[in-house]
Design a protein around this motif. Structure first.
Motif, PDB file in Angstrom:
ATOM      1  N   GLU A 192       0.837  -1.201   0.000  1.00  0.00           N
ATOM      2  CA  GLU A 192       0.000   0.000   0.000  1.00  0.00           C
ATOM      3  C   GLU A 192       0.870   1.248   0.000  1.00  0.00           C
ATOM      4  O   GLU A 192       0.543   2.253  -0.645  1.00  0.00           O
ATOM      5  CB  GLU A 192      -0.918  -0.017   1.225  1.00  0.00           C
ATOM      6  N   LYS A 193       1.984   1.201   0.736  1.00  0.00           N
ATOM      7  CA  LYS A 193       2.908   2.331   0.745  1.00  0.00           C
ATOM      8  C   LYS A 193       3.473   2.573  -0.652  1.00  0.00           C
ATOM      9  O   LYS A 193       3.527   3.720  -1.119  1.00  0.00           O
ATOM     10  CB  LYS A 193       4.058   2.063   1.726  1.00  0.00           C
ATOM     11  N   PHE A 194       3.911   1.488  -1.312  1.00  0.00           N
ATOM     12  CA  PHE A 194       4.452   1.650  -2.654  1.00  0.00           C
ATOM     13  C   PHE A 194       3.438   2.307  -3.568  1.00  0.00           C
ATOM     14  O   PHE A 194       3.749   3.264  -4.300  1.00  0.00           O
ATOM     15  CB  PHE A 194       4.872   0.301  -3.238  1.00  0.00           C
ATOM     16  N   ALA A 195       2.196   1.816  -3.537  1.00  0.00           N
ATOM     17  CA  ALA A 195       1.151   2.340  -4.424  1.00  0.00           C
ATOM     18  C   ALA A 195       0.889   3.818  -4.156  1.00  0.00           C
ATOM     19  O   ALA A 195       0.758   4.623  -5.089  1.00  0.00           O
ATOM     20  CB  ALA A 195      -0.131   1.526  -4.249  1.00  0.00           C
ATOM     21  N   ARG A 196       0.855   4.189  -2.887  1.00  0.00           N
ATOM     22  CA  ARG A 196       0.551   5.577  -2.547  1.00  0.00           C
ATOM     23  C   ARG A 196       1.743   6.499  -2.803  1.00  0.00           C
ATOM     24  O   ARG A 196       1.596   7.591  -3.345  1.00  0.00           O
ATOM     25  CB  ARG A 196       0.126   5.675  -1.084  1.00  0.00           C
ATOM     26  N   TYR A 197       2.922   6.054  -2.420  1.00  0.00           N
ATOM     27  CA  TYR A 197       4.107   6.905  -2.561  1.00  0.00           C
ATOM     28  C   TYR A 197       4.474   7.136  -4.024  1.00  0.00           C
ATOM     29  O   TYR A 197       4.921   8.216  -4.393  1.00  0.00           O
ATOM     30  CB  TYR A 197       5.312   6.284  -1.847  1.00  0.00           C
ATOM     31  N   PHE A 198       4.301   6.104  -4.862  1.00  0.00           N
ATOM     32  CA  PHE A 198       4.759   6.195  -6.248  1.00  0.00           C
ATOM     33  C   PHE A 198       3.606   6.242  -7.249  1.00  0.00           C
ATOM     34  O   PHE A 198       3.792   5.963  -8.425  1.00  0.00           O
ATOM     35  CB  PHE A 198       5.708   5.033  -6.552  1.00  0.00           C
ATOM     36  N   GLU A 199       2.414   6.585  -6.750  1.00  0.00           N
ATOM     37  CA  GLU A 199       1.248   6.881  -7.588  1.00  0.00           C
ATOM     38  C   GLU A 199       0.920   5.741  -8.551  1.00  0.00           C
ATOM     39  O   GLU A 199       0.897   5.906  -9.765  1.00  0.00           O
ATOM     40  CB  GLU A 199       1.471   8.196  -8.342  1.00  0.00           C
ATOM     41  N   VAL A 200       0.675   4.593  -7.956  1.00  0.00           N
ATOM     42  CA  VAL A 200       0.247   3.414  -8.702  1.00  0.00           C
ATOM     43  C   VAL A 200      -1.065   2.926  -8.081  1.00  0.00           C
ATOM     44  O   VAL A 200      -1.159   2.776  -6.858  1.00  0.00           O
ATOM     45  CB  VAL A 200       1.308   2.296  -8.643  1.00  0.00           C
ATOM     46  N   GLU A 201      -2.060   2.688  -8.902  1.00  0.00           N
ATOM     47  CA  GLU A 201      -3.335   2.188  -8.381  1.00  0.00           C
ATOM     48  C   GLU A 201      -3.163   0.760  -7.869  1.00  0.00           C
ATOM     49  O   GLU A 201      -2.614  -0.099  -8.564  1.00  0.00           O
ATOM     50  CB  GLU A 201      -4.404   2.208  -9.476  1.00  0.00           C
ATOM     51  N   LEU A 202      -3.634   0.507  -6.671  1.00  0.00           N
ATOM     52  CA  LEU A 202      -3.561  -0.831  -6.083  1.00  0.00           C
ATOM     53  C   LEU A 202      -4.905  -1.531  -6.270  1.00  0.00           C
ATOM     54  O   LEU A 202      -5.916  -1.122  -5.702  1.00  0.00           O
ATOM     55  CB  LEU A 202      -3.212  -0.744  -4.598  1.00  0.00           C
ATOM     56  N   LYS A 203      -4.908  -2.571  -7.071  1.00  0.00           N
ATOM     57  CA  LYS A 203      -6.127  -3.339  -7.321  1.00  0.00           C
ATOM     58  C   LYS A 203      -6.048  -4.634  -6.526  1.00  0.00           C
ATOM     59  O   LYS A 203      -5.244  -5.512  -6.833  1.00  0.00           O
ATOM     60  CB  LYS A 203      -6.273  -3.621  -8.823  1.00  0.00           C
ATOM     61  N   GLU A 204      -6.892  -4.728  -5.496  1.00  0.00           N
ATOM     62  CA  GLU A 204      -6.809  -5.846  -4.563  1.00  0.00           C
ATOM     63  C   GLU A 204      -7.892  -6.888  -4.837  1.00  0.00           C
ATOM     64  O   GLU A 204      -9.065  -6.554  -5.002  1.00  0.00           O
ATOM     65  CB  GLU A 204      -6.948  -5.355  -3.119  1.00  0.00           C
ATOM     66  N   VAL A 205      -7.483  -8.135  -4.854  1.00  0.00           N
ATOM     67  CA  VAL A 205      -8.420  -9.250  -4.941  1.00  0.00           C
ATOM     68  C   VAL A 205      -8.947  -9.519  -3.538  1.00  0.00           C
ATOM     69  O   VAL A 205      -8.169  -9.831  -2.623  1.00  0.00           O
ATOM     70  CB  VAL A 205      -7.730 -10.513  -5.496  1.00  0.00           C
ATOM     71  N   LYS A 206     -10.237  -9.376  -3.334  1.00  0.00           N
ATOM     72  CA  LYS A 206     -10.819  -9.572  -2.015  1.00  0.00           C
ATOM     73  C   LYS A 206     -10.730 -11.029  -1.594  1.00  0.00           C
ATOM     74  O   LYS A 206     -10.738 -11.947  -2.423  1.00  0.00           O
ATOM     75  CB  LYS A 206     -12.284  -9.118  -2.000  1.00  0.00           C
ATOM     76  N   LEU A 207     -10.659 -11.236  -0.295  1.00  0.00           N
ATOM     77  CA  LEU A 207     -10.616 -12.593   0.242  1.00  0.00           C
ATOM     78  C   LEU A 207     -12.033 -13.123   0.420  1.00  0.00           C
ATOM     79  O   LEU A 207     -13.003 -12.410   0.197  1.00  0.00           O
ATOM     80  CB  LEU A 207      -9.879 -12.590   1.585  1.00  0.00           C
ATOM     81  N   SER A 208     -12.138 -14.347   0.831  1.00  0.00           N
ATOM     82  CA  SER A 208     -13.447 -14.935   1.105  1.00  0.00           C
ATOM     83  C   SER A 208     -13.328 -15.830   2.326  1.00  0.00           C
ATOM     84  O   SER A 208     -12.224 -16.223   2.722  1.00  0.00           O
ATOM     85  CB  SER A 208     -13.963 -15.736  -0.101  1.00  0.00           C
ATOM     86  N   ASP A 209     -14.446 -16.156   2.918  1.00  0.00           N
ATOM     87  CA  ASP A 209     -14.450 -16.972   4.124  1.00  0.00           C
ATOM     88  C   ASP A 209     -13.824 -18.343   3.837  1.00  0.00           C
ATOM     89  O   ASP A 209     -14.281 -19.087   2.974  1.00  0.00           O
ATOM     90  CB  ASP A 209     -15.882 -17.153   4.624  1.00  0.00           C
ATOM     91  N   GLY A 210     -12.752 -18.660   4.550  1.00  0.00           N
ATOM     92  CA  GLY A 210     -12.070 -19.938   4.367  1.00  0.00           C
ATOM     93  C   GLY A 210     -10.977 -19.925   3.318  1.00  0.00           C
ATOM     94  O   GLY A 210     -10.223 -20.887   3.191  1.00  0.00           O
ATOM     95  N   TYR A 211     -10.866 -18.818   2.546  1.00  0.00           N
ATOM     96  CA  TYR A 211      -9.825 -18.705   1.512  1.00  0.00           C
ATOM     97  C   TYR A 211      -9.154 -17.351   1.695  1.00  0.00           C
ATOM     98  O   TYR A 211      -9.659 -16.330   1.242  1.00  0.00           O
ATOM     99  CB  TYR A 211     -10.434 -18.819   0.114  1.00  0.00           C
ATOM    100  N   TYR A 212      -8.002 -17.362   2.385  1.00  0.00           N
ATOM    101  CA  TYR A 212      -7.415 -16.121   2.873  1.00  0.00           C
ATOM    102  C   TYR A 212      -6.181 -15.682   2.096  1.00  0.00           C
ATOM    103  O   TYR A 212      -5.342 -14.952   2.623  1.00  0.00           O
ATOM    104  CB  TYR A 212      -7.081 -16.271   4.361  1.00  0.00           C
ATOM    105  N   VAL A 213      -6.059 -16.115   0.857  1.00  0.00           N
ATOM    106  CA  VAL A 213      -4.985 -15.659  -0.023  1.00  0.00           C
ATOM    107  C   VAL A 213      -5.587 -15.247  -1.359  1.00  0.00           C
ATOM    108  O   VAL A 213      -6.774 -15.419  -1.604  1.00  0.00           O
ATOM    109  CB  VAL A 213      -3.917 -16.765  -0.243  1.00  0.00           C
ATOM    110  N   MET A 214      -4.731 -14.688  -2.222  1.00  0.00           N
ATOM    111  CA  MET A 214      -5.208 -14.196  -3.515  1.00  0.00           C
ATOM    112  C   MET A 214      -5.633 -15.353  -4.418  1.00  0.00           C
ATOM    113  O   MET A 214      -4.895 -16.323  -4.588  1.00  0.00           O
ATOM    114  CB  MET A 214      -4.092 -13.390  -4.190  1.00  0.00           C
TER     115      MET A 214
END
Length: 493
Positions: free
Chosen positions: A168-190
């Motif tokens: 998140e720091k990289f995205a904010r400091y260097f002006e890059v949009e961070l597109k996050e894949v949301k987690l789901s119940d029981g599946y806690y990785v991308m």
């Protein structure tokens, strides 16, 4: 680096019982004192305050190494005054860093010829390494779009919602949009498929995590590589992969040598790893390795000569200590492949001891996986009476620091406790922790049930209503006594 905040209060001076034999007057807390004090007093004052810190060995929240051999401690102390950036003055230290880069590159199966040197750099930690890798991807992407005459002002990066805050720091400091894949119940990785679906022409890379901070799980880099290869072929893009192996980079090669996650996969262009985690070095060292020279744009490398010779540098900072680089080299030659393998296997076995002890209690769900970073993440099966935060708080009474936290979106309703198993966490300590968790559960069960958060408003309203009724009863009582007293007076008259 944590931001500093002044602590309010009337006590604005520092007092020390034992330093009083040297210093009779108290010292200001937030200003420099006017007078010097003896070195013995300065040491004692600071030492007294540090006694209130937690015990690093019992800090089970941290992945960072808290113990090294005395021989390595001596090397660190002997080199703590060397500034690593002065490569011409300290050529041997520079050589040791280059050896570390090449050893780690070979460990990650970089495609190097017999006489070819690896491309990489030592950093203060994985946060700096990620910043450097991200900058390389952004510049490479910009150069490609500029050459094609396309706009390059809206870069984005695809990650899972489970990434560490440095992304998140990289995205904010260097002006890059961070597109996050949301987690789901029981599946806690991308989810690799969801990640690839989010990729577009402006994606500078997809970041995969080898060892999630939340539950230690390895993301499926092989599947991500295959899906992204197919999408690149269909679209004509060449979206690459960066592997954030901060925690898992010094684990997977020794425990899971057949797992394909590194430079064996064609789209993996860079990898970062924390030497101060399972690289077994004290805090302050990380590494970033690139697949080839072409993956690190030359214009990002600076050449300086005002320290005595031409020195290429690619870092966010300038000066830094040499001791952690030397300590990393010590661990690599001291332990070798066999030593690292033995330590990682021992950590994994101790994690299983803790996991089995928790399972026998019958009160926890295990959220972590057996294959991954040696840690145990667990949550209460029934949190209606007491929750994970209370367990974490009660464990501090025994000296344990065990974090409790909620998962990222869309699994934020899940709260977990996490115990990281490091080299200095023995089987005896694992068994002791199980016993202390049992004691905490017994203590909590003996307490009144916690009021559910949803009922707090109703409870507050009921209490307020009861207070209003009590006031009315008091007023009525006073009024009745006044009326009765008046009647009695009238009767006498």
């Amino acid at each position: 680096m944590a931001l500093s905040h002044g602590v309010g209060g009337s006590d604005e001076s520092i007092h020390s019982t034992f330093a009083s034999r040297y210093v009779r007057a108290s010292l200001p807390r937030f200003r420099m004192s006017e007078q010097s004090i003896p070195k013995e007093a300065a040491y004692q004052i600071i030492n007294d305050e540090l006694m209130l810190d937690g015990n690093p060995r019992l800090n089970l929240a941290s992945f960072v190494t808290t113990w090294m051999e005395p021989e390595c401690d001596k090397l660190i102390q002997a080199s703590v005054n060397k500034n690593y950036v002065d490569m011409d003055e300290y050529p041997v230290t520079t050589e040791l860093q280059n050896r570390c880069v090449n050893m780690i590159a070979h460990l990650f199966n970089a495609p190097l010829g017999d006489s070819e040197t690896a491309v990489g750099v030592g950093t203060v930690g994985s946060s700096e390494a990620i910043m450097l890798a991200g900058l390389a991807f952004k510049r490479r992407w910009q150069n490609k779009l500029k050459a094609a005459g396309k706009p390059c002002d809206k870069p984005n990066i695809v990650t899972g919602a489970n990434v560490q805050v440095c992304w998140e720091k990289f995205a904010r400091y260097f002006e890059v949009e961070l597109k996050e894949v949301k987690l789901s119940d029981g599946y806690y990785v991308m989810d690799p498929q969801k990640a690839v679906d989010m990729v577009d022409e402006n994606t500078i890379c997809v970041a995969a995590i080898l060892g999630s901070t939340l539950n230690g799980e390895f993301e499926d880099v092989k599947l991500l590589n295959d899906l992204l290869t197919k999408k690149n072929a269909e679209t004509g893009w060449d979206t690459p992969i960066h592997v954030d192996a901060a925690s898992g980079g010094f684990i997977a090669p020794f425990l899971y040598p057949e797992l394909e996650w590194d430079f064996r996969l064609p789209l993996v262009k860079s990898i970062n790893v924390s030497g101060h985690k399972y690289g077994l070095v004290y805090a302050g060292i990380g590494w970033c390795i690139w697949r080839t020279k072409e993956d690190l744009p030359e214009e990002l490398i600076f050449h300086i000569n005002y320290l005595g010779a031409d020195q290429p540098t690619f870092t966010l900072n300038f000066s830094k200590g040499s001791s952690q680089v030397i300590a990393q080299y010590y661990q690599l030659i001291r332990l070798g492949f066999e030593g690292y393998k033995n330590i990682m296997e021992n950590c994994q076995e101790n994690a299983m001891v803790l996991k089995q002890g928790l399972e026998k209690m019958g009160k926890f769900n295990i959220v972590s996986k057996d294959n991954g970073v040696p840690l145990v993440a667990f949550s209460l099966k029934d949190s209606s009476r007491h929750n994970e935060f209370e367990i974490s708080d009660f464990l501090r009474r025994f000296g344990w620091i065990v974090p409790a936290y909620t998962m990222p979106p869309d699994a934020q309703h899940v709260t977990v406790l996490r115990v990281v198993i490091r080299e200095d966490f023995s089987r005896t300590l694992a068994e002791r922790l199980v016993l202390d968790i049992e004691k905490v559960l017994h203590e909590l069960d003996a307490l009144p049930a916690r009021v559910p958060s949803g009922d707090l408003a109703e409870l507050a309203a009921a209490e307020e209503s009861e207070r209003e009724m009590e006031k009315k009863r008091q007023v009525i009582s006073l009024w009745k006594r006044a009326v009765l007293a008046k009647k009695k007076t009238n009767g006498v008259c």
